[in-house]
Design a protein around this motif. Structure first.
Motif: not given
Length: 406
Positions: A365-373
């Motif tokens: 299980t991986l959590k993708l990084p949060n991206e500033r939008i």
């Protein structure tokens, strides 16, 4: 208001940015210089300005395409101008500090003024006049008098049309407010659906009837369906968002009438009479009336929160709207109890998905990084939640996206 300019000697310190300094002064819907001059500067903002007075800011903090010269035009907004010059437009106190000795009241900026950008020495300074290169660091003006009418010309922070309707239409209430509010009981001529120009009848609660009182005619906002706003992180109910339908004016209050029926005295309630004066959607029996709120003049001064914020978008305002875009309204899970204030700017982070990695033969299980939008600005604050305007986005913000300091 009139402004008179005469011969003077001015030191070319920086103009508090007529841009951001003035930034966001003329709160929405307020355009006169007279009203602008009353907007407060907080001690924190003044302290930052004093620290940077005459020093300017690093050139690296300027927006990539900041113009060397720009003439303010009708229709410009202070947020747009500040963003034109700064990578972080909410840092207006620092820009104001560039010319604090010359600009006593930064809350004024008018069409026709010309901004000049000076980037000598690796520091950025903004002024309304070009430097003359005189040895003593002053600019000498030739004798002249200029007479200008400034009434109603001061720029607003943002286009008033973006937020004005939400200042009184969009509300977050507690569970019982709508349940106990006066309700429409019938339309005139047996009308089931009501629109602008129709007459209707309404009742209050037994202990709080809709009666006429001295003073102005009572005005109401009409709402339906209080939808719970649930915190995406904790599941807490933050309040109830009611759907705005329109406005009504009371023509006659509730009363009672006594009649004789089959030899008996019978007292009946006569509901209040209301006229529908504005409608966004058709109204019907059962819809609720809340008093027309007092319109408050607000000064929006976009700035980063002083406290650390870790919040979420709760919902996008509007029926069945899932994704938001620039200039749309969202509800967030931070309010007065969390120290939120009108004008605070937050960054929007796309909440990275949780995925299962099968590329190495195992299931991890991986959590993708949060991206500033994008960015949003809080403009109306309730106890546990707030409404905010999306100032800009590179993706589609939605419920559950993360909010942090910019």
């Amino acid at each position: 208001m009139k402004k008179l300019r005469t011969n003077a000697r001015l030191r070319p310190t920086l103009l508090t940015t007529l841009v951001a300094s003035a930034l966001f002064s003329a709160g929405l819907g307020i355009g006169t210089a007279a009203s602008a001059q009353n907007y407060p500067i907080t001690p924190e903002q003044r302290a930052v300005a004093q620290q940077t007075a005459q020093a300017g800011i690093p050139v690296s903090e300027l927006a990539p395409n900041a113009p060397d010269e720009y003439t303010i035009k009708p229709g410009d907004t202070l947020w747009a101008i500040s963003r034109m010059y700064l990578k972080s437009p909410w840092r207006w106190p620092e820009l104001w500090g560039m010319n604090i000795t010359e600009i006593k009241n930064p809350h004024r900026i008018y069409p026709g003024q010309v901004l000049y950008l000076d980037k000598t020495g690796g520091r950025a300074r903004l002024s309304t006049r070009r430097g003359s290169g005189m040895p003593d660091g002053t600019i000498k003006l030739s004798p002249r008098t200029r007479y200008e009418s400034l009434s109603g010309m001061a720029l607003t922070t943002l286009s008033p049309a973006l937020i004005d309707p939400f200042l009184s239409e969009a509300i977050i209430i507690d569970e019982n407010t709508l349940i106990t509010a006066p309700r429409i009981v019938a339309g005139n001529d047996d009308r089931v659906l009501l629109a602008r120009g129709d007459r209707a009848y309404a009742r209050g609660e037994i202990n709080s009837p809709l009666v006429e009182t001295s003073g102005p005619i009572k005005q109401f906002r009409i709402y339906r369906n209080a939808t719970p706003l649930k915190d995406p992180a904790t599941g807490e109910i933050l309040g109830y968002e009611a759907a705005y339908l329109g406005r009504a004016r009371m023509e006659r209050g509730e009363s009672t009438i006594t009649q004789f029926e089959e030899g008996k005295e019978v007292t009946s309630v006569v509901p209040a009479t209301i006229d529908i004066v504005a409608a966004r959607e058709e109204m019907r029996a059962g819809d609720r009336l809340l008093p027309e709120p007092t319109r408050e003049v607000q000064s929006y001064v976009p700035r980063a929160p002083t406290q650390e914020v870790n919040g979420r978008i709760v919902s996008v305002y509007g029926d069945a709207v899932t994704f938001a875009a620039t200039n749309q309204i969202v509800a967030i899970n931070k309010g007065l109890r969390d120290g939120m204030e009108s004008g605070q700017v937050l960054a929007i982070l796309k909440n990275g998905q949780t995925i299962v990695d099968k590329t190495n033969g195992a299931k991890e299980t991986l959590k993708l990084p949060n991206e500033r939008i994008g960015l949003l600005m809080v403009f109306r604050v309730f106890n546990k939640a707030s409404y905010a305007l999306i100032l800009g986005s590179s993706d589609t913000p939605k419920a559950g996206d993360i909010l942090v300091n910019p």
